[in-house]
Design a protein around this motif. Structure first.
Motif, mmCIF file in Angstrom:
data_model
loop_
_atom_site.group_PDB
_atom_site.id
_atom_site.type_symbol
_atom_site.label_atom_id
_atom_site.label_comp_id
_atom_site.label_asym_id
_atom_site.label_seq_id
_atom_site.Cartn_x
_atom_site.Cartn_y
_atom_site.Cartn_z
ATOM 1 N N SER A 110 0.790 -1.233 0.000
ATOM 2 C CA SER A 110 0.000 0.000 0.000
ATOM 3 C C SER A 110 0.824 1.286 0.000
ATOM 4 C CB SER A 110 -0.968 0.016 1.184
ATOM 5 O OG SER A 110 -2.051 -0.853 0.934
ATOM 6 N N LYS A 113 0.092 3.548 -2.849
ATOM 7 C CA LYS A 113 -0.953 4.575 -2.795
ATOM 8 C C LYS A 113 -0.355 5.984 -2.713
ATOM 9 C CE LYS A 113 -4.597 1.798 -0.546
ATOM 10 N NZ LYS A 113 -3.977 0.477 -0.379
ATOM 11 N N GLU A 165 -12.448 -3.525 -0.114
ATOM 12 C CA GLU A 165 -11.941 -4.212 -1.299
ATOM 13 C C GLU A 165 -13.048 -5.048 -1.929
ATOM 14 O OE1 GLU A 165 -8.850 -6.998 -0.451
ATOM 15 O OE2 GLU A 165 -10.042 -8.113 0.994
ATOM 16 N N ASP A 197 -9.011 0.145 -0.766
ATOM 17 C CA ASP A 197 -8.189 0.015 -1.965
ATOM 18 C C ASP A 197 -8.931 0.514 -3.199
ATOM 19 O OD1 ASP A 197 -6.194 -1.131 -0.447
ATOM 20 O OD2 ASP A 197 -6.572 -3.176 -1.123
ATOM 21 N N ASP A 264 -0.253 -8.570 -3.478
ATOM 22 C CA ASP A 264 -1.682 -8.270 -3.429
ATOM 23 C C ASP A 264 -2.409 -8.973 -4.578
ATOM 24 O OD1 ASP A 264 -3.847 -6.150 -2.342
ATOM 25 O OD2 ASP A 264 -4.001 -6.301 -4.526
ATOM 26 N N HIS A 276 -3.401 0.908 -5.903
ATOM 27 C CA HIS A 276 -3.271 0.623 -4.472
ATOM 28 C C HIS A 276 -2.074 -0.255 -4.142
ATOM 29 C CE1 HIS A 276 -5.117 -3.053 -5.937
ATOM 30 N NE2 HIS A 276 -4.851 -3.626 -4.786
ATOM 31 N N ALA A 277 -1.476 -0.928 -5.114
ATOM 32 C CA ALA A 277 -0.366 -1.843 -4.851
ATOM 33 C C ALA A 277 0.314 -2.187 -6.168
ATOM 34 C CB ALA A 277 -0.864 -3.122 -4.173
ATOM 35 N N HIS A 340 2.723 6.121 5.709
ATOM 36 C CA HIS A 340 1.817 5.035 5.351
ATOM 37 C C HIS A 340 2.490 3.717 5.702
ATOM 38 C CE1 HIS A 340 -1.565 3.208 3.194
ATOM 39 N NE2 HIS A 340 -2.027 4.436 2.959
ATOM 40 N N GLY A 342 2.398 -0.690 4.578
ATOM 41 C CA GLY A 342 2.026 -1.647 3.553
ATOM 42 C C GLY A 342 1.876 -3.031 4.157
#
Length: 402
Positions: A110, A113, A165, A197, A264, A276-277, A340, A342
């Motif tokens: 993440s 993002k 999600e 996401d 992901d 998002h990934a 952030h 992840g």
């Protein structure tokens, strides 16, 4: 400082250069060396024991343009597979393991993002994207988002009401995945925070429609190339730290031990490039990213955002960035720190109040995902906060005038 004129990746210009990162002592960074020694040891200890927090870690920390800590511990690849019978990883013979190094790339999960968010704010700065514009103005075929009046700001602040999600990995093809997203309506109250996401996936589609370029190109041309972040890109990335032995029932797909391909499942189903990934990077490259934002959007002679737009990005509640979250920022939180985390074990924090940054990368899902524990992230950030020795800018790190 010499006057320079430079056309940056986002189309603007800058009259002054911003200092580049350099390795130096804790004292030169204005940080307490004792606290940093504790930080390094505590992060290394996270990779030891029968059930370590992570197979391996890389930590980079500094203040101003100085990197005072850059250390690796443990293993980039330690396990051959996960054994559900014993709830433990099956270790590779030591000669087949891959040691962690400071240059090991990680699946950022993440943290991707943040790059999508910067790409969006670049378009806001250019005037090609309205922060309070409705998604339907750009993507009228996204019927549910159009009907409910979801805005770009709501996507960036996770206040659209979209669920966290969707199982896009179970769709037959990209056409079905897109159709599912087009029909997805908010389930929460618009304006109320719900981390999702889907916000960044919709934002990706908006950016691609506005610019006519794919997200990977936008990130490369607008962020990583001008900043010299040569180790940051969407996968595959063969030399990356391993992540999970991804199999049902604990995962959402049967893919085996993953290394160098996105962890992901939705990003994987979307071809590895998702809002998002999907990004891979190194701790040093992420330190450059942090330093750029702390310097008002400039690094060396490159500018990716103007200072006003960096301020917009980081002002609470943050656009894509989380702001002042003690659960992973520890004592750095409270005065405007942003960052952030992840899912794979990655995190970064930048603190404008003290001009400090912390990048902690770990493969915590190797060999299998477990209940997330951000205590070690918060502890590392607290160590850095305690290492700040003086108030005000460190000599040589004065901000570029607006």
């Amino acid at each position: 400082m010499p006057s320079l004129e430079h056309t940056c990746g986002c189309g603007g210009s800058r009259e002054l250069s911003a200092p580049r990162l350099r390795g130096d002592t804790a004292e030169r960074a204005g940080l307490d060396p004792g606290e940093l020694r504790h930080l390094v040891q505590e992060v290394a200890d996270l990779t030891t024991g029968e059930h370590p927090w992570a197979a391996g870690t890389v930590v980079v920390a500094g203040r101003g343009p100085v990197i005072a800590v850059e250390e690796a511990a443990g293993w980039a690849v330690r396990y051959a597979r996960y054994d559900p019978e014993t709830d433990a990883g099956v270790e590779l013979p030591e000669q087949e393991r891959v040691p962690m190094t400071v240059g090991t790339p990680f699946d950022l999960a993440s943290l991707t993002k943040l790059f999508t968010s910067v790409a969006a704010v670049q378009q806001i700065e250019r005037g090609t994207l309205g922060i309070d514009a409705r998604v339907g103005a750009y993507l009228p075929e996204f019927r549910a988002a159009t009907r409910h009046g979801i805005t770009v700001r709501e996507l960036l602040t996770h206040t659209s009401g979209l669920r966290p999600e969707l199982p896009l990995y179970d769709c037959a093809d990209d056409a079905e995945r897109r159709a599912v997203l087009q029909a997805e309506a908010p389930i929460g109250v618009p304006g109320t925070y719900t981390y999702s996401d889907l916000n960044m996936l919709l934002l990706q589609y908006v950016l691609e429609r506005v610019t006519g370029r794919t997200l990977d190109v936008l990130v490369h041309d607008g962020i990583t190339r001008p900043l010299g972040m040569t180790s940051t890109d969407f996968g595959p990335c063969p030399g990356a730290a391993a992540t999970e032995d991804q199999r049902r029932p604990w995962a959402k797909a049967d893919r085996g031990m993953l290394r160098g391909v996105v962890h992901d499942e939705n990003a994987w189903a979307l071809g590895g490039v998702a809002g998002h990934a999907g990004l891979f990077s190194t701790a040093r490259d992420l330190a450059v990213f942090c330093r750029t934002l702390l310097a008002g959007g400039s690094y060396g002679t490159a500018r990716i955002l103007g200072p006003d737009f960096v301020e917009l990005l980081l002002t609470p509640p943050g656009l894509g960035f989380a702001v002042d979250q003690p659960w992973f920022m520890g004592e750095l939180a409270g005065r405007g720190a942003a960052g952030h985390t992840g899912f794979t074990g990655t995190s970064l924090v930048l603190d404008p109040a003290t001009d400090t940054f912390l990048v902690l990368l770990a493969n915590t899902v190797h060999p299998v995902r477990r209940h997330p524990d951000s205590g070690p992230r918060a502890a590392a950030a607290t160590r850095l906060a305690q290492a700040v020795r003086r108030v005000g800018p460190v000599p040589g790190t004065e901000r570029i005038p607006r």
